[in-house]
Design a protein around this motif. Sequence first.
Motif, PDB file in Angstrom:
ATOM      1  N   CYS A 270      -0.977   1.898   0.021  1.00 53.98           N
ATOM      2  CA  CYS A 270      -0.167   1.330   1.094  1.00 53.98           C
ATOM      3  C   CYS A 270      -0.358  -0.192   1.137  1.00 53.98           C
ATOM      4  O   CYS A 270      -1.474  -0.679   1.049  1.00 53.98           O
ATOM      5  CB  CYS A 270      -0.594   1.940   2.416  1.00 53.98           C
ATOM      6  SG  CYS A 270       0.267   1.258   3.825  1.00 53.98           S
ATOM      7  N   VAL A 271       0.720  -0.937   1.279  1.00 52.46           N
ATOM      8  CA  VAL A 271       0.597  -2.386   1.409  1.00 52.46           C
ATOM      9  C   VAL A 271       0.850  -2.826   2.857  1.00 52.46           C
ATOM     10  O   VAL A 271       0.967  -4.012   3.148  1.00 52.46           O
ATOM     11  CB  VAL A 271       1.529  -3.161   0.444  1.00 52.46           C
ATOM     12  CG1 VAL A 271       1.057  -2.967  -0.990  1.00 52.46           C
ATOM     13  CG2 VAL A 271       2.981  -2.739   0.612  1.00 52.46           C
ATOM     14  N   LEU A 272       0.935  -1.859   3.758  1.00 47.35           N
ATOM     15  CA  LEU A 272       1.032  -2.130   5.193  1.00 47.35           C
ATOM     16  C   LEU A 272       2.229  -3.003   5.568  1.00 47.35           C
ATOM     17  O   LEU A 272       2.145  -3.822   6.478  1.00 47.35           O
ATOM     18  CB  LEU A 272      -0.278  -2.741   5.698  1.00 47.35           C
ATOM     19  CG  LEU A 272      -1.483  -1.805   5.581  1.00 47.35           C
ATOM     20  CD1 LEU A 272      -2.786  -2.581   5.764  1.00 47.35           C
ATOM     21  CD2 LEU A 272      -1.387  -0.681   6.597  1.00 47.35           C
ATOM     22  N   CYS A 273       3.329  -2.809   4.851  1.00 48.67           N
ATOM     23  CA  CYS A 273       4.530  -3.560   5.175  1.00 48.67           C
ATOM     24  C   CYS A 273       5.122  -3.092   6.507  1.00 48.67           C
ATOM     25  O   CYS A 273       5.939  -3.790   7.108  1.00 48.67           O
ATOM     26  CB  CYS A 273       5.571  -3.408   4.074  1.00 48.67           C
ATOM     27  SG  CYS A 273       6.212  -1.726   3.960  1.00 48.67           S
ATOM     28  N   GLY A 274       4.737  -1.886   6.928  1.00 52.03           N
ATOM     29  CA  GLY A 274       5.190  -1.399   8.224  1.00 52.03           C
ATOM     30  C   GLY A 274       6.620  -0.886   8.255  1.00 52.03           C
ATOM     31  O   GLY A 274       7.139  -0.575   9.323  1.00 52.03           O
ATOM     32  N   LEU A 275       7.272  -0.782   7.095  1.00 56.52           N
ATOM     33  CA  LEU A 275       8.665  -0.307   7.107  1.00 56.52           C
ATOM     34  C   LEU A 275       8.760   1.108   7.653  1.00 56.52           C
ATOM     35  O   LEU A 275       9.617   1.421   8.481  1.00 56.52           O
ATOM     36  CB  LEU A 275       9.256  -0.390   5.694  1.00 56.52           C
ATOM     37  CG  LEU A 275       9.593  -1.800   5.196  1.00 56.52           C
ATOM     38  CD1 LEU A 275       9.955  -1.784   3.712  1.00 56.52           C
ATOM     39  CD2 LEU A 275      10.739  -2.400   6.011  1.00 56.52           C
ATOM     40  N   CYS A 276       7.851   1.983   7.208  1.00 56.26           N
ATOM     41  CA  CYS A 276       7.899   3.377   7.664  1.00 56.26           C
ATOM     42  C   CYS A 276       7.670   3.435   9.178  1.00 56.26           C
ATOM     43  O   CYS A 276       8.397   4.108   9.909  1.00 56.26           O
ATOM     44  CB  CYS A 276       6.846   4.207   6.924  1.00 56.26           C
ATOM     45  SG  CYS A 276       5.163   3.568   7.071  1.00 56.26           S
TER      46      CYS A 276
ATOM     47  N   ILE B 114      -1.932   3.008   7.887  1.00 55.34           N
ATOM     48  CA  ILE B 114      -0.885   3.788   8.538  1.00 55.34           C
ATOM     49  C   ILE B 114      -1.282   5.250   8.438  1.00 55.34           C
ATOM     50  O   ILE B 114      -2.005   5.654   7.532  1.00 55.34           O
ATOM     51  CB  ILE B 114       0.526   3.611   7.920  1.00 55.34           C
ATOM     52  CG1 ILE B 114       0.576   4.160   6.493  1.00 55.34           C
ATOM     53  CG2 ILE B 114       1.002   2.186   7.977  1.00 55.34           C
ATOM     54  CD1 ILE B 114       1.406   5.418   6.388  1.00 55.34           C
TER      55      ILE B 114
ATOM     56  N   CYS C  90       9.773   3.052   1.493  1.00 49.67           N
ATOM     57  CA  CYS C  90       8.414   2.634   1.133  1.00 49.67           C
ATOM     58  C   CYS C  90       8.378   2.001  -0.252  1.00 49.67           C
ATOM     59  O   CYS C  90       8.837   2.600  -1.222  1.00 49.67           O
ATOM     60  CB  CYS C  90       7.485   3.840   1.182  1.00 49.67           C
ATOM     61  SG  CYS C  90       5.811   3.434   0.696  1.00 49.67           S
ATOM     62  N   PRO C  91       7.837   0.801  -0.359  1.00 47.39           N
ATOM     63  CA  PRO C  91       7.798   0.152  -1.667  1.00 47.39           C
ATOM     64  C   PRO C  91       6.762   0.767  -2.616  1.00 47.39           C
ATOM     65  O   PRO C  91       6.773   0.461  -3.803  1.00 47.39           O
ATOM     66  CB  PRO C  91       7.436  -1.302  -1.340  1.00 47.39           C
ATOM     67  CG  PRO C  91       6.774  -1.256  -0.016  1.00 47.39           C
ATOM     68  CD  PRO C  91       7.356  -0.076   0.717  1.00 47.39           C
ATOM     69  N   THR C  92       5.886   1.603  -2.108  1.00 48.26           N
ATOM     70  CA  THR C  92       4.826   2.119  -2.986  1.00 48.26           C
ATOM     71  C   THR C  92       4.802   3.640  -3.062  1.00 48.26           C
ATOM     72  O   THR C  92       3.949   4.211  -3.715  1.00 48.26           O
ATOM     73  CB  THR C  92       3.439   1.682  -2.481  1.00 48.26           C
ATOM     74  OG1 THR C  92       3.154   2.405  -1.270  1.00 48.26           O
ATOM     75  CG2 THR C  92       3.386   0.203  -2.206  1.00 48.26           C
TER      76      THR C  92
ATOM     77  N   TYR D 246       3.760   5.518  -0.874  1.00 47.88           N
ATOM     78  CA  TYR D 246       2.617   6.056  -0.140  1.00 47.88           C
ATOM     79  C   TYR D 246       3.055   6.833   1.097  1.00 47.88           C
ATOM     80  O   TYR D 246       2.385   7.777   1.514  1.00 47.88           O
ATOM     81  CB  TYR D 246       1.661   4.929   0.263  1.00 47.88           C
ATOM     82  CG  TYR D 246       0.472   5.439   1.047  1.00 47.88           C
ATOM     83  CD1 TYR D 246      -0.549   6.138   0.409  1.00 47.88           C
ATOM     84  CD2 TYR D 246       0.382   5.250   2.422  1.00 47.88           C
ATOM     85  CE1 TYR D 246      -1.630   6.633   1.119  1.00 47.88           C
ATOM     86  CE2 TYR D 246      -0.700   5.735   3.145  1.00 47.88           C
ATOM     87  CZ  TYR D 246      -1.700   6.426   2.486  1.00 47.88           C
ATOM     88  OH  TYR D 246      -2.758   6.920   3.185  1.00 47.88           O
ATOM     89  N   ALA D 247       4.168   6.445   1.675  1.00 50.04           N
ATOM     90  CA  ALA D 247       4.606   7.101   2.908  1.00 50.04           C
ATOM     91  C   ALA D 247       4.740   8.603   2.691  1.00 50.04           C
ATOM     92  O   ALA D 247       4.252   9.417   3.476  1.00 50.04           O
ATOM     93  CB  ALA D 247       5.924   6.505   3.400  1.00 50.04           C
TER      94      ALA D 247
END
Lengths: 221, 551, 150
Positions: A125-131, A155, A176-178, A180-181
């Motif tokens: 997770c890069v913690l972008c917060g999109l999810c 998250i 999610c860019p990775t 991970y979500a």
Amino acid sequence: MTDIVLNIDGKEVKAKAGMTVLEAAQQAGIYIPTLCHHEKLEAFGGCRLCMVEVESRGWTSYVVSCLYPVAKDIVVRTRSPKVDNIRKVLIEELLAHAPDAPELVKMAEEYGSDRNRFAREASFCVLCGLCVRYCDEVKQKNAVSFFDNGSVRQIAFVPEVAKKECWECQECFALCPTSYAQAAYLLTEALAFPGQRKTPAKSAKDLALKSRMIPITPVAM
Amino acid sequence: MPRLQSAAELEKYRAQILAGRNPAKPCIAVCAGAACDGMDSAAVAAAFVAAGAPLGDKIEVRTTGCHGYCEKGPNVVVTPGDICYFEVQPADVPEIIAATLKGEVVERLVYHDPNTGAKAVHMNEVPFYKHQTRLLIGDNPKIDPMRIDDYLAVGGYAALVKALSEMTPDQVLDEVKKANLRGRGGGGFPAGSKWETTKNAPEKIKYVIVNGHEGESAAFMDRAMLTGNPHKILEGLIIGAYAIGAQKGFMYTRHDMPLLEKHVRNALAQAKEYGLLGENILGSGFSFDVELHFDVGIFVSGESSALMRSIEGNPPEPRPKYIRTSVSGIWDKPSNLNNVETWANVPQIISKGAEWFTSIGSEKSKGTKLISLSGNVVNSGVVEVPMGTPLRTLVFDIGGGVRDGKTLKAIHFGGAMGGSIPADLIDAPLDFDGMSKLGAPIGAGGLLLMDEDTDMVEVARYLMDFLTKESCGKCVPCREGMKQMLQILTRITEGKGQQGDLERLEDLIQVTGVASLCALGKTSGDPLKSMFRYFKPEYEARIAAGSGEPK
Amino acid sequence: MCEKDIDGIIEKYRGQPSSLIHALVEIQHANHWLPREVMHRVAEALEVPFAQVMQIASFYKTFSLTPKGRHEVHVCTGMTCHLRGAAKLLAKVEEVTGLKAGETDAESKFTVETGACLGSCSIGPELIVDGKHYGRMTPEKAEAVLNSYE
Ligand SMILES: Cc1cc2nc3c(=O)[nH]c(=O)nc-3n(C[C@H](O)[C@H](O)[C@H](O)COP(=O)(O)O)c2cc1C
Ligand code: SF4
Ligand code: SF4
Ligand code: FES
Ligand code: FES
Ligand code: FES
């Protein structure tokens, strides 16, 4: 109504009052990298990749374009040695967590980031917060949220809510860019409410195509 | 107590209080500040109260906030004469009472110079106190923070009376601007201009806020003020609200000090009862109320926009928007935030005028500054000196130098967002701009002495560790940058430093400093920057030697 | 702490989302930790998403999401206490209690915690047990203090 003229990368760009520099640039076909930005969501200002150089009345400052409002006669540079170095280092920091995330890998090429510069800590997770923001602002379910603070921020899905809401939705996975979500959700399901799924995942195939499943470490919840 | 309806009523009431008090009647002030309390001053106070009760007409006992000289607590000051007794134990109480009744002094409990043995009986002779200018903290021994009458007796709320009855809001603002009062919470930003921004913001609803979070490690003067003399800060806040045109105020402070909470709650209730808060204050037509809020123990919530999120009930994450909180703060309303000490300065500026205020201090930094003196110092405590005072005075004359006969290696200012300077810069004056130029901005005013044994790499590691735990973690440069810096510093302290580590650190300091969202991240590299400026050889040697031992 | 007190606190803030922190602080002070089930009730009464309650509760150090021991032992690791020997003090506390910072023993006797400056630096290093400050601690004195608790 066009009422503000500013300069981006040497080009005269017209914009409406209240727009951000990012919006003005996008409208003029000028590319600025972003990670945590999404047009449907309120600006977050977390990844700082969209940082640009702004010159106004002789002062140079560094601002995130996804939040900085357009103003008359400002001069914006979307690339400069300093801006590029900021992006290079930020990408290196993120690659330590998600070394194979396609968006990051692509940006790393552009900015010459070394994916091995910093010690690996593959939390994905890069913690972008999109999810988190999508679930809150668009779906208003708050099934996934940020927990903890500082260097241990993470998250996690809230099992009590996820159990009821997520199976039918899964819309955040694609943001999610990775990837991970999705992994975090499946882990929550496996730990907190296994075997409750009745129908097969509606978008399992799309998801499988979009992203490889990744091994993850359990998140304390 | 009926509400006071006018300025005249308040002055009449004050005269009554003073008439009922006999300045010649001995008063024993027992400190109940945080440090003395930790040395069980409560037992000392209880002993005085028990022994003093039957002597009620001859002697008075008062428990107070921090006197200043915390190192030597439990502290007791006897008036008249300001006789200072140090490290008082319950067993000493009968002797002090007996001597006080006879107008004598208990010689063995007064200050003795550790080198010469010379005695100092009165406060103005004790080295720790005699080099200070105690405009703000000086009232603490005279006030029981639970009694508003004690504050009125030392002239409290006279500035509010003056502002409300003799000055327009614009005149109040003007006076503060002319006084060139600069914010004491870290930035040194001119309070007057900030007030003006909020005052001129178009919204009708406006807020004023006291930042009493005091999260800077080893800073304890705001708590000493707020616990020991809460009305002074409240008076400043009400005056500010009047000037700005705010209807509501917030006090944001620590949840982890029961005494502080009790005193502030009580002060708010008493001010309300007396008509100094609420509708139509002293018949002036001005109405204002204050709400108390608590931080829940994280450093970043002292940052202005994070603090405001926290008051709204949200997680304390700094707001990324490019708009000042003085224009759009709590619930997007214009909100003026100042530090405890900044507000505490306001009443005296209004009472005595800007001209008087600007006669104290250095060219660009006016007035006094409260300093929390601690670390490897002989005399730790809360100190107040005029701006511009040489650090040498603070460290040696007041602080008594370094503990255990060691030598001074460095002076650290400003906690985790500050910096360290070497001992040979000891003659630098205490000044916002001067200290920033040297790389050790005074921040909120926590001054730490570090002795010859201090490992500067370890200090930087310690501070970085603090920040990684006390930040919000929202933005990448701060969260990830600090994590990487901490990893590198940790391996250097463990003797596993690698070639290129210093360059990596410098790159990270630079990027984190420019790209972070709030000042926590932006200044997180400052201590390290000061280390590279003054103590770089120590870092290089540590990496080269590849050993865990310094040098 | 009986259920009634918790209910009282929750009722006091019913329908007031902006009082979330106040409610959690009061429950934490009274109950010493925040059971998940209580946070569900808080979320419902104050009309905030449960996830937000969890976010706040996990953000701040003060809130505890696990039960605490009868005695909360706090070692100040603020900067002055650090310079004046907090590490040795903490090592001793960990040795005597057999716990690392953040842990609670099986008998629920002690919870050991560390934390930033508590504002009484002049008497550091410091040990605080159930809110009572013990200043100028040495490892030996700390052992005696801890042994005095049942
Ligand atoms: C991480 C961080 C923590 C802060 N903590 C405090 C604090 O505890 N007390 C304080 O007065 N200011 C603190 N500040 C500064 C405030 O943001 C703000 O500038 C200050 O309260 C304004 O008051 P002043 O102008 O009177 O100094 C902090 C700033 C940052 C970035
Ligand atoms: S799970 Fe994905 S979308 Fe959610 S915060 Fe992490 S990286 Fe961003
Ligand atoms: S700089 Fe640090 S504390 Fe400030 S917003 Fe970014 S992560 Fe949070
Ligand atoms: S896109 Fe602007 S900060 Fe992330
Ligand atoms: S706490 Fe007593 S003098 Fe400071
Ligand atoms: S550092 Fe421990 S009380 Fe301040």
